[in-house]
Design an enzyme around this catalytic site. Sequence first.
Site, short mmCIF file in Angstrom:
data_model
loop_
_atom_site.label_atom_id
_atom_site.label_comp_id
_atom_site.label_asym_id
_atom_site.label_seq_id
_atom_site.Cartn_x
_atom_site.Cartn_y
_atom_site.Cartn_z
N SER A 1 -6.74 -1.02 8.07
CA SER A 1 -7.91 -1.69 7.51
C SER A 1 -9.08 -1.68 8.48
O SER A 1 -10.22 -1.84 8.07
CB SER A 1 -7.56 -3.14 7.16
OG SER A 1 -6.59 -3.17 6.15
N MET B 1 0.82 -1.22 0.00
CA MET B 1 0.00 0.00 0.00
C MET B 1 0.85 1.26 0.00
O MET B 1 0.59 2.19 -0.78
CB MET B 1 -0.93 0.00 1.22
CG MET B 1 -1.96 -1.10 1.21
SD MET B 1 -2.97 -1.15 -0.29
CE MET B 1 -3.91 0.37 -0.15
N HIS C 1 -8.49 5.29 4.55
CA HIS C 1 -8.40 3.90 4.13
C HIS C 1 -8.47 3.84 2.61
O HIS C 1 -9.50 4.16 2.01
CB HIS C 1 -9.55 3.11 4.78
CG HIS C 1 -9.55 1.66 4.44
ND1 HIS C 1 -10.68 0.96 4.12
CD2 HIS C 1 -8.52 0.76 4.35
CE1 HIS C 1 -10.37 -0.29 3.86
NE2 HIS C 1 -9.06 -0.43 3.99
N GLU D 1 -0.71 -4.24 9.83
CA GLU D 1 -1.93 -4.10 10.65
C GLU D 1 -1.70 -4.66 12.05
O GLU D 1 -2.20 -5.73 12.41
CB GLU D 1 -3.07 -4.83 9.92
CG GLU D 1 -4.46 -4.54 10.47
CD GLU D 1 -5.00 -3.16 10.13
OE1 GLU D 1 -4.25 -2.30 9.61
OE2 GLU D 1 -6.18 -2.94 10.39
N ASP E 1 10.63 3.69 5.09
CA ASP E 1 10.48 2.31 5.56
C ASP E 1 11.75 1.97 6.31
O ASP E 1 12.83 2.46 5.98
CB ASP E 1 10.30 1.35 4.36
CG ASP E 1 9.64 0.04 4.77
OD1 ASP E 1 8.51 -0.22 4.33
OD2 ASP E 1 10.29 -0.75 5.53
N1 LIG Z 1 -2.85 -4.79 1.21
C1 LIG Z 1 -4.06 -4.27 1.05
O1 LIG Z 1 -4.84 -4.59 0.12
C2 LIG Z 1 -4.55 -3.20 1.97
C3 LIG Z 1 -5.64 -2.42 1.61
C4 LIG Z 1 -6.06 -1.39 2.45
C5 LIG Z 1 -5.39 -1.16 3.64
N2 LIG Z 1 -4.33 -1.96 3.98
C6 LIG Z 1 -3.63 -1.66 5.23
O2 LIG Z 1 -2.45 -0.93 4.89
C7 LIG Z 1 -1.43 -1.18 5.86
C8 LIG Z 1 -0.16 -1.65 5.15
O3 LIG Z 1 -0.47 -2.84 4.44
P1 LIG Z 1 0.52 -3.39 3.33
O4 LIG Z 1 -0.24 -4.47 2.63
O5 LIG Z 1 1.08 -2.27 2.51
O6 LIG Z 1 1.70 -3.99 4.24
P2 LIG Z 1 3.17 -4.49 3.79
O7 LIG Z 1 3.57 -5.54 4.75
O8 LIG Z 1 3.20 -4.78 2.33
O9 LIG Z 1 4.07 -3.20 4.04
C9 LIG Z 1 4.31 -2.66 5.30
C10 LIG Z 1 5.67 -2.00 5.29
O10 LIG Z 1 5.84 -1.28 6.51
C11 LIG Z 1 7.21 -1.40 6.88
N3 LIG Z 1 7.31 -1.12 8.31
C12 LIG Z 1 6.92 -1.89 9.34
N4 LIG Z 1 7.09 -1.24 10.50
C13 LIG Z 1 7.63 -0.03 10.19
C14 LIG Z 1 8.02 1.09 10.96
N5 LIG Z 1 7.88 1.13 12.29
N6 LIG Z 1 8.54 2.17 10.32
C15 LIG Z 1 8.68 2.17 8.97
N7 LIG Z 1 8.31 1.12 8.19
C16 LIG Z 1 7.77 0.05 8.80
C17 LIG Z 1 7.61 -2.81 6.50
O11 LIG Z 1 9.03 -2.92 6.33
C18 LIG Z 1 6.85 -2.97 5.17
O12 LIG Z 1 7.63 -2.61 4.07
C19 LIG Z 1 -2.02 -2.19 6.84
O13 LIG Z 1 -2.58 -1.49 7.93
C20 LIG Z 1 -3.12 -2.86 6.02
O14 LIG Z 1 -4.13 -3.42 6.82
C21 LIG Z 1 -3.88 -2.97 3.17
#
Ligand SMILES: NC(=O)c1ccc[n+]([C@@H]2O[C@H](COP(=O)([O-])OP(=O)(O)OC[C@H]3O[C@@H](n4cnc5c(N)ncnc54)[C@H](O)[C@@H]3O)[C@@H](O)[C@H]2O)c1
Length: 262
Positions: free
Chosen positions: A126, A18, A147, A99, A37
């Site tokens: 989410s 995301m 979101h 999440e 990140d």
């Molecule tokens: N994947 C989806 O379809 C989707 C859709 C809507 C919302 N979301 C929400 O978006 C958020 C992210 O999801 P995602 O799928 O992109 O996750 P992801 O695991 O692909 O990416 C998360 C990133 O955050 C980084 N990270 C973790 N802790 C960190 C910190 N303290 N400081 C800096 N970077 C940090 C990780 O290294 C990773 O690269 C979640 O809350 C998820 O529920 C996801």
Amino acid sequence: MSTEDRATQVVVIGAGVMGSAIAQVLATAGCHVVCCDRSTDQLAAAARLVVHGRYGWERAVERAKLSAADATAARLRLTFADDLAAVASADVVVEAIPEDLAAKMALFAEVGGRAADAVVLASNTSGLPVVALAAAAGRPSRLLGWHWSSPAQVMSLAEIVRTELTDDDAIATVTELAVRCGKHPVLVRENPQAWGFVANRVLRAAIREARLVEAEGVASAADIDAIMVGAFGWPVGPLSVLEGASEGWGDDRGGSVSTLLG
Ligand SMILES: NC(=O)c1ccc[n+]([C@@H]2O[C@H](COP(=O)([O-])OP(=O)(O)OC[C@H]3O[C@@H](n4cnc5c(N)ncnc54)[C@H](O)[C@@H]3O)[C@@H](O)[C@H]2O)c1
């Protein structure tokens, strides 16, 4: 008309499925974006994806969705960092780390300590309680849910989640930014007693029922998905949607989130 707006400095925290896409969309919309990140590997992957990924700038130009000049300008507006230094000068911070409530609260506590008073903080959670994140940031009125839907470059919804304490001007800032990103903002109220806001609560119910229908032997998973695509024009069926959410929608990346719908 140029989409450039030098006043809007956005920090996106998390460069995963995301965060990288959100950073790309905001840069395309004219914002100056720093995508942070803690993983340098993830930053390198994100830098590649925003250009060469399935929904990256390269293909957007090939498909005439964007001019080459606008893509180049957007690319120049997006930088990557493995620390949070840019938060100090951000107008808006968008959090997109995994999440995990404790991790998001710890991050927002740090962000709250670094950011300017006028900053607007947004979480792409989410379904975690936005009010808890707002308290952790020490800025209960300045943090709201923003979101996004995946893939963020494509999906039009901006589900904007307010708590009882959210300032109207914070909502207005995010709403205006979402419109500039070409999104359709819909403002909803948080119910902290329930997991999720609107999109995921309703989707979750559909997934639950689809699993039940499959378990009853009424139809195969593939047929259930095909029925929902054919009947209602869903882009993917309820049993395939989780795969895209965790793996990304391209042919070019892996992801790590399996908790989207808990
Ligand atoms: N994947 C989806 O379809 C989707 C859709 C809507 C919302 N979301 C929400 O978006 C958020 C992210 O999801 P995602 O799928 O992109 O996750 P992801 O695991 O692909 O990416 C998360 C990133 O955050 C980084 N990270 C973790 N802790 C960190 C910190 N303290 N400081 C800096 N970077 C940090 C990780 O290294 C990773 O690269 C979640 O809350 C998820 O529920 C996801």
